[in-house]
Motif scaffolding. Structure first.
Motif, PDB file in Angstrom:
ATOM      1  N   TYR A 160       4.116  34.559  17.777  1.00  0.00           N
ATOM      2  CA  TYR A 160       4.063  36.007  17.937  1.00  0.00           C
ATOM      3  C   TYR A 160       4.618  36.347  19.317  1.00  0.00           C
ATOM      4  N   SER A 161       5.657  37.181  19.349  1.00  0.00           N
ATOM      5  CA  SER A 161       6.326  37.455  20.625  1.00  0.00           C
ATOM      6  C   SER A 161       5.833  38.724  21.307  1.00  0.00           C
ATOM      7  N   GLY A 162       5.472  39.732  20.545  1.00  0.00           N
ATOM      8  CA  GLY A 162       5.066  41.004  21.143  1.00  0.00           C
ATOM      9  C   GLY A 162       6.228  41.855  21.610  1.00  0.00           C
ATOM     10  N   GLY A 163       7.475  41.393  21.366  1.00  0.00           N
ATOM     11  CA  GLY A 163       8.640  42.139  21.821  1.00  0.00           C
ATOM     12  C   GLY A 163       8.821  43.486  21.153  1.00  0.00           C
ATOM     13  N   LEU A 164       8.198  43.680  19.998  1.00  0.00           N
ATOM     14  CA  LEU A 164       8.333  44.957  19.286  1.00  0.00           C
ATOM     15  C   LEU A 164       7.787  46.121  20.098  1.00  0.00           C
ATOM     16  N   PHE A 165       6.909  45.838  21.050  1.00  0.00           N
ATOM     17  CA  PHE A 165       6.302  46.922  21.823  1.00  0.00           C
ATOM     18  C   PHE A 165       7.316  47.629  22.722  1.00  0.00           C
ATOM     19  N   THR A 166       8.523  47.053  22.872  1.00  0.00           N
ATOM     20  CA  THR A 166       9.560  47.768  23.609  1.00  0.00           C
ATOM     21  C   THR A 166       9.890  49.098  22.929  1.00  0.00           C
ATOM     22  N   LEU A 167       9.835  49.122  21.605  1.00  0.00           N
ATOM     23  CA  LEU A 167      10.101  50.362  20.877  1.00  0.00           C
ATOM     24  C   LEU A 167       9.049  51.412  21.195  1.00  0.00           C
ATOM     25  N   TYR A 168       7.784  50.986  21.270  1.00  0.00           N
ATOM     26  CA  TYR A 168       6.700  51.926  21.548  1.00  0.00           C
ATOM     27  C   TYR A 168       6.801  52.457  22.983  1.00  0.00           C
ATOM     28  N   VAL A 169       7.219  51.598  23.899  1.00  0.00           N
ATOM     29  CA  VAL A 169       7.418  52.044  25.280  1.00  0.00           C
ATOM     30  C   VAL A 169       8.522  53.096  25.339  1.00  0.00           C
ATOM     31  N   PHE A 170       9.602  52.882  24.589  1.00  0.00           N
ATOM     32  CA  PHE A 170      10.695  53.845  24.577  1.00  0.00           C
ATOM     33  C   PHE A 170      10.256  55.158  23.952  1.00  0.00           C
ATOM     34  N   MET A 171       9.384  55.113  22.974  1.00  0.00           N
ATOM     35  CA  MET A 171       8.879  56.352  22.396  1.00  0.00           C
ATOM     36  C   MET A 171       8.109  57.153  23.441  1.00  0.00           C
ATOM     37  N   PHE A 172       7.346  56.472  24.268  1.00  0.00           N
ATOM     38  CA  PHE A 172       6.629  57.144  25.359  1.00  0.00           C
ATOM     39  C   PHE A 172       7.620  57.802  26.314  1.00  0.00           C
ATOM     40  N   VAL A 173       8.666  57.060  26.681  1.00  0.00           N
ATOM     41  CA  VAL A 173       9.677  57.585  27.596  1.00  0.00           C
ATOM     42  C   VAL A 173      10.396  58.784  26.984  1.00  0.00           C
ATOM     43  N   CYS A 174      10.753  58.673  25.700  1.00  0.00           N
ATOM     44  CA  CYS A 174      11.429  59.786  25.020  1.00  0.00           C
ATOM     45  C   CYS A 174      10.539  61.026  24.989  1.00  0.00           C
ATOM     46  N   GLY A 175       9.253  60.825  24.769  1.00  0.00           N
ATOM     47  CA  GLY A 175       8.326  61.951  24.768  1.00  0.00           C
ATOM     48  C   GLY A 175       8.273  62.639  26.117  1.00  0.00           C
ATOM     49  N   ALA A 176       8.223  61.838  27.189  1.00  0.00           N
ATOM     50  CA  ALA A 176       8.183  62.419  28.530  1.00  0.00           C
ATOM     51  C   ALA A 176       9.478  63.182  28.845  1.00  0.00           C
ATOM     52  N   LEU A 177      10.623  62.597  28.491  1.00  0.00           N
ATOM     53  CA  LEU A 177      11.910  63.233  28.779  1.00  0.00           C
ATOM     54  C   LEU A 177      12.103  64.518  27.972  1.00  0.00           C
ATOM     55  N   SER A 178      11.522  64.571  26.772  1.00  0.00           N
ATOM     56  CA  SER A 178      11.663  65.777  25.955  1.00  0.00           C
ATOM     57  C   SER A 178      10.977  66.975  26.592  1.00  0.00           C
TER      58      SER A 178
END
Length: 229
Positions: free
Chosen positions: A48-66
């Motif tokens: 299990y790598s946990g690398g998928l959480f990069t997508l969730y981090v980007f969603m947070f960033v996109c929300g802030a930038l919006s």
């Protein structure tokens, strides 16, 4: 409703931010994980790598930038604060649904190929995204929406009170967590908390995440009404 759709389309003018970068970085991290696990001489059968959480981090960033980069021009076009916020929520729902479907599809491919031939679980996350496909779809959708809406709230705090407001907002949440830890310690409730989490199903986790989405959404909406641009 037509205005909300227009707000969502307004955000999607910046496809790099909302579509290309989140997908691109997620798959870049996926390729990095494939490379690493392919050259490691001995690995367990389940990785299990946990690398998928990069997508969730980007969603947070996109929300802030919006709520920071895109908000002033959006309001300058004559859109009300309420319409802008709800239109962005419509965008949240669409992106979260799109990415959740993608996670389910790639999770199925991952399972069919034996973890890409390496026993690698990149799209399957233990305890969180580890159930039936429909539970993975629902949990992914809710978790992605949570990260985006939470980012929106941070972006609005920044718009309302700049960096100092963000620091105070973050510090307040840390204090709440510390208070919760102290309360659990003083009341000897750690075993009860452990029992609660050990009996919590994937569906239960999804319910908790959905509740947090409602809290973050309501908090962001209340802050939106006080934002000055």
């Amino acid at each position: 409703m037509n205005t909300l759709v227009k707000v969502a389309r307004y955000h999607l003018v910046d496809r790099l931010q909302f579509l290309i970068l989140p997908v691109g970085v997620t798959f870049f991290a996926f390729l990095v994980n494939l490379t690493i696990f392919s050259v490691i001489p001995e690995t367990p059968e389940e990785n299990y790598s946990g690398g998928l959480f990069t997508l969730y981090v980007f969603m947070f960033v996109c929300g802030a930038l919006s709520m920071t980069k895109s908000l002033p021009f959006g309001l300058a076009l004559g859109v009300s604060r309420r319409s802008y916020y709800l239109g962005t929520i419509l965008l949240v729902a669409g992106l979260s649904a799109l990415y959740a479907v993608g996670i389910v599809v790639f999770q199925a491919i991952e399972e069919a190929t034996g973890g890409w031939g390496l026993g690698l679980n990149y799209f399957r996350v233990p305890w969180l995204l580890d159930g039936s496909w429909y539970l993975t779809l629902l949990t992914s959708f809710v978790f992605l929406a949570l990260m985006f809406v939470y980012g929106m709230w941070y972006g609005l705090i920044y718009r309302r009170a700049a960096v100092l407001g963000v620091v105070v907002f973050g510090a307040a949440q840390v204090l709440v967590l510390v208070g919760g830890v102290l309360l659990l310690s003083w009341t000897d409730s750690w075993p009860k908390l452990g029992t609660f989490f050990s009996t919590l199903t994937v569906g239960g986790v999804t319910g908790v995440l959905a509740l947090l989405v409602c809290v973050a959404g309501a908090g962001g909406f209340a802050t939106m009404r006080r934002v000055t641009v």
